[in-house]
Design an enzyme around this catalytic site. Structure first.
Site, mmCIF file in Angstrom:
data_model
loop_
_atom_site.group_PDB
_atom_site.id
_atom_site.type_symbol
_atom_site.label_atom_id
_atom_site.label_comp_id
_atom_site.label_asym_id
_atom_site.label_seq_id
_atom_site.Cartn_x
_atom_site.Cartn_y
_atom_site.Cartn_z
ATOM 1 N N ASN A 164 4.729 -9.984 -0.930
ATOM 2 C CA ASN A 164 6.126 -9.762 -1.323
ATOM 3 C C ASN A 164 6.980 -9.687 -0.055
ATOM 4 O O ASN A 164 6.879 -8.716 0.698
ATOM 5 C CB ASN A 164 6.195 -8.459 -2.130
ATOM 6 C CG ASN A 164 7.610 -8.054 -2.493
ATOM 7 O OD1 ASN A 164 8.585 -8.606 -1.990
ATOM 8 N ND2 ASN A 164 7.733 -7.071 -3.376
ATOM 9 N N CYS A 179 15.205 -6.460 -2.712
ATOM 10 C CA CYS A 179 14.562 -7.751 -3.036
ATOM 11 C C CYS A 179 15.475 -8.689 -3.807
ATOM 12 O O CYS A 179 15.225 -9.891 -3.879
ATOM 13 C CB CYS A 179 13.281 -7.511 -3.819
ATOM 14 S SG CYS A 179 12.102 -6.552 -2.891
ATOM 15 N N HIS A 237 11.455 -13.926 -7.691
ATOM 16 C CA HIS A 237 11.001 -13.056 -6.614
ATOM 17 C C HIS A 237 9.479 -12.895 -6.708
ATOM 18 O O HIS A 237 8.940 -12.601 -7.775
ATOM 19 C CB HIS A 237 11.707 -11.702 -6.729
ATOM 20 C CG HIS A 237 11.187 -10.678 -5.790
ATOM 21 N ND1 HIS A 237 10.885 -10.957 -4.469
ATOM 22 C CD2 HIS A 237 10.887 -9.355 -5.967
ATOM 23 C CE1 HIS A 237 10.439 -9.863 -3.885
ATOM 24 N NE2 HIS A 237 10.419 -8.889 -4.766
HETATM 25 N N1 ACO Z 1 -6.641 -0.310 -3.828
HETATM 26 C C1 ACO Z 1 -7.471 0.314 -4.673
HETATM 27 N N2 ACO Z 1 -7.042 1.208 -5.589
HETATM 28 C C2 ACO Z 1 -5.717 1.444 -5.642
HETATM 29 C C3 ACO Z 1 -4.793 0.815 -4.783
HETATM 30 C C4 ACO Z 1 -5.296 -0.095 -3.847
HETATM 31 N N3 ACO Z 1 -4.525 -0.764 -2.981
HETATM 32 N N4 ACO Z 1 -3.555 1.247 -5.089
HETATM 33 C C5 ACO Z 1 -3.683 2.119 -6.101
HETATM 34 N N5 ACO Z 1 -4.985 2.242 -6.439
HETATM 35 C C6 ACO Z 1 -5.599 3.078 -7.480
HETATM 36 C C7 ACO Z 1 -4.708 4.230 -7.888
HETATM 37 O O1 ACO Z 1 -4.909 5.342 -7.067
HETATM 38 C C8 ACO Z 1 -5.191 4.467 -9.302
HETATM 39 O O2 ACO Z 1 -6.379 5.212 -9.255
HETATM 40 P P1 ACO Z 1 -6.710 6.346 -10.382
HETATM 41 O O3 ACO Z 1 -6.755 5.594 -11.682
HETATM 42 O O4 ACO Z 1 -8.019 6.892 -9.928
HETATM 43 O O5 ACO Z 1 -5.560 7.303 -10.303
HETATM 44 C C9 ACO Z 1 -5.544 3.086 -9.814
HETATM 45 O O6 ACO Z 1 -5.732 2.265 -8.645
HETATM 46 C C10 ACO Z 1 -4.478 2.460 -10.674
HETATM 47 O O7 ACO Z 1 -3.216 2.602 -10.009
HETATM 48 P P2 ACO Z 1 -1.875 2.029 -10.621
HETATM 49 O O8 ACO Z 1 -0.745 2.448 -9.745
HETATM 50 O O9 ACO Z 1 -1.843 2.403 -12.080
HETATM 51 O O10 ACO Z 1 -2.141 0.465 -10.491
HETATM 52 P P3 ACO Z 1 -1.289 -0.712 -11.096
HETATM 53 O O11 ACO Z 1 -2.122 -1.534 -11.965
HETATM 54 O O12 ACO Z 1 0.036 -0.225 -11.620
HETATM 55 O O13 ACO Z 1 -0.996 -1.574 -9.791
HETATM 56 C C11 ACO Z 1 0.811 -2.046 -8.292
HETATM 57 C C12 ACO Z 1 -0.254 -1.021 -8.712
HETATM 58 C C13 ACO Z 1 0.080 -3.284 -7.794
HETATM 59 C C14 ACO Z 1 1.602 -1.425 -7.152
HETATM 60 C C15 ACO Z 1 1.703 -2.393 -9.491
HETATM 61 O O14 ACO Z 1 2.151 -1.218 -10.123
HETATM 62 C C16 ACO Z 1 2.886 -3.213 -9.102
HETATM 63 O O15 ACO Z 1 2.759 -4.331 -8.620
HETATM 64 N N6 ACO Z 1 4.113 -2.712 -9.356
HETATM 65 C C17 ACO Z 1 5.327 -3.415 -9.030
HETATM 66 C C18 ACO Z 1 5.611 -3.191 -7.594
HETATM 67 C C19 ACO Z 1 6.663 -4.128 -7.057
HETATM 68 O O16 ACO Z 1 6.801 -5.230 -7.493
HETATM 69 N N7 ACO Z 1 7.354 -3.630 -6.034
HETATM 70 C C20 ACO Z 1 8.282 -4.401 -5.323
HETATM 71 C C21 ACO Z 1 9.646 -4.272 -5.859
HETATM 72 S S1 ACO Z 1 10.702 -5.273 -4.998
HETATM 73 C C22 ACO Z 1 11.472 -4.432 -3.712
HETATM 74 O O17 ACO Z 1 12.635 -4.113 -3.802
HETATM 75 C C23 ACO Z 1 10.702 -4.093 -2.465
#
Ligand code: ACO
Length: 318
Positions: free
Chosen positions: A274, A111, A244
């Site tokens: 993204n 990214c 980004h």
């Molecule tokens: N829908 C519903 N529930 C979900 C989903 C979903 N799509 N995804 C995860 N959950 C659940 C999990 O299982 C978890 O459940 P539990 O509490 O029963 O275990 C709960 O939601 C919380 O999960 P987290 O992973 O803690 O959620 P978080 O608030 O961290 O959000 C997210 C997840 C959106 C992925 C976030 O961590 C994020 O945006 N991280 C950065 C990712 C990013 O920017 N990546 C791109 C990098 S750039 C590149 O090089 C591609």
């Protein structure tokens, strides 16, 4: 010599997939995705390809710059998701747009790739070797996403953005770029065929979302502070922070940490999700076409991604 952006272009696939459609594919909901990420929809390729989007974005950028393809000296394409490995996407773009005088190669820094490609172009320009360089970010991530994994498939979208980077007299604005390979396991994707293994889930993007989140909210403000200091600019002298587009909460956190109003951080992730290395040039093109970018304005571009890799650059709009 200094680099300036003399034209921008973008290409978004026609097919739009909203959160409701995704929630029919995996166990998630529109409310969860909006609240955790700010994303409402993404566009995915059907008829288009990473190469065709790159070429179309490039043509629009040339048109915006009022330049002919023959005037381009080099094409740099940032991509992690091209459907062609050989020849490289840059050479395919060269063929399609008729940039017969251009050299070209691809760059993979996930990214952060557009930032790395932009900084590469800047260095060619600073050396005096080239005058006009097309820098493109193009991604067809829908092929790398595991559509059964709700932790990743809700986040990503496809698209391409391009900028014509042109030399002008003046002192170079310094950028910064970093990598931390020790944290590389936070975001991975293997090629389809490894040793004797059959393709499996590792051939799709796998991510430790929280680790990436923590890394981004710490390192992005740091690298922005670093480039401001290098160029003797204060935060108040920056008109736009074009970051980004990974997650709205990441952008809000970066703005808070920098103590800069969120209105200086434009967002379009609601519509496109993204799009990896295409996100910064797509947003830049949108801002340009809406007339938001005024001559003399200072713009910070910053990105982060797999590697882990992150970087920032400053441009002065002309
Ligand atoms: N829908 C519903 N529930 C979900 C989903 C979903 N799509 N995804 C995860 N959950 C659940 C999990 O299982 C978890 O459940 P539990 O509490 O029963 O275990 C709960 O939601 C919380 O999960 P987290 O992973 O803690 O959620 P978080 O608030 O961290 O959000 C997210 C997840 C959106 C992925 C976030 O961590 C994020 O945006 N991280 C950065 C990712 C990013 O920017 N990546 C791109 C990098 S750039 C590149 O090089 C591609």
């Amino acid at each position: 010599m200094r680099a300036r952006i003399s034209g921008t272009g973008s290409c978004i696939p026609l097919h739009r997939l909203d959160n409701e459609a995704i929630s029919r594919m995996v166990d998630t909901s529109d409310a969860w995705i909006r609240e955790r990420t700010g994303i409402e929809s993404r566009h995915v390729i059907c008829e288009e390809s990473t190469v065709s989007m790159a070429a179309e974005a490039a043509e629009r950028a040339l048109q915006n710059a009022g330049m002919d393809p023959e005037e381009i000296d080099m094409i740099l394409v940032s991509t992690i998701s091209s459907e062609v490995i050989l020849p490289c996407t840059a050479c395919e773009v060269q063929r399609r747009i008729g940039a017969v005088n251009a050299a070209g190669f691809d760059i993979n820094a996930a990214c952060a790739g557009f930032l790395v490609a932009y900084q590469t172009a800047e260095m060619y320009i600073a050396s005096g070797m080239y005058r006009n360089i097309l820098v493109i970010g193009s991604e067809g991530l829908s092929h790398l996403v595991n559509w059964k994994d709700r932790g990743t498939c809700i986040l990503f979208g496809d698209g391409a953005g391009a900028a014509v980077v042109t030399s002008q007299s003046g002192e170079r604005l310094e950028g910064a770029c970093h990598s931390d390979g020790k944290k590389g396991t936070a975001l991975t994707c293997r090629t389809r065929y490894n040793e004797d293994e059959m393709p499996d889930d590792r051939c799709y993007m796998q991510m430790d979302g929280q680790a990436v989140f923590r890394f981004a909210v710490k390192k992005v403000p740091e690298v922005i502070e670093e480039v401001l200091e290098k160029n003797h600019l204060s935060k108040d002298e920056i008109d736009w922070f074009i970051l980004h587009q990974a997650n709205g909460r990441i952008l809000e956190s970066v703005a808070r940490r920098l103590e800069v109003g969120i209105e200086k951080f434009p967002m379009n992730l609601q519509e496109y999700g993204n799009t990896s290395s295409a996100s910064v040039p797509i947003l830049l093109d949108e801002m340009n076409r809406k007339g938001c970018l005024k001559p003399g304005q200072n713009i910070v571009m910053a990105a982060f991604g797999a590697g882990l890799t992150w970087g920032a650059s400053i441009i002065q709009w002309q």
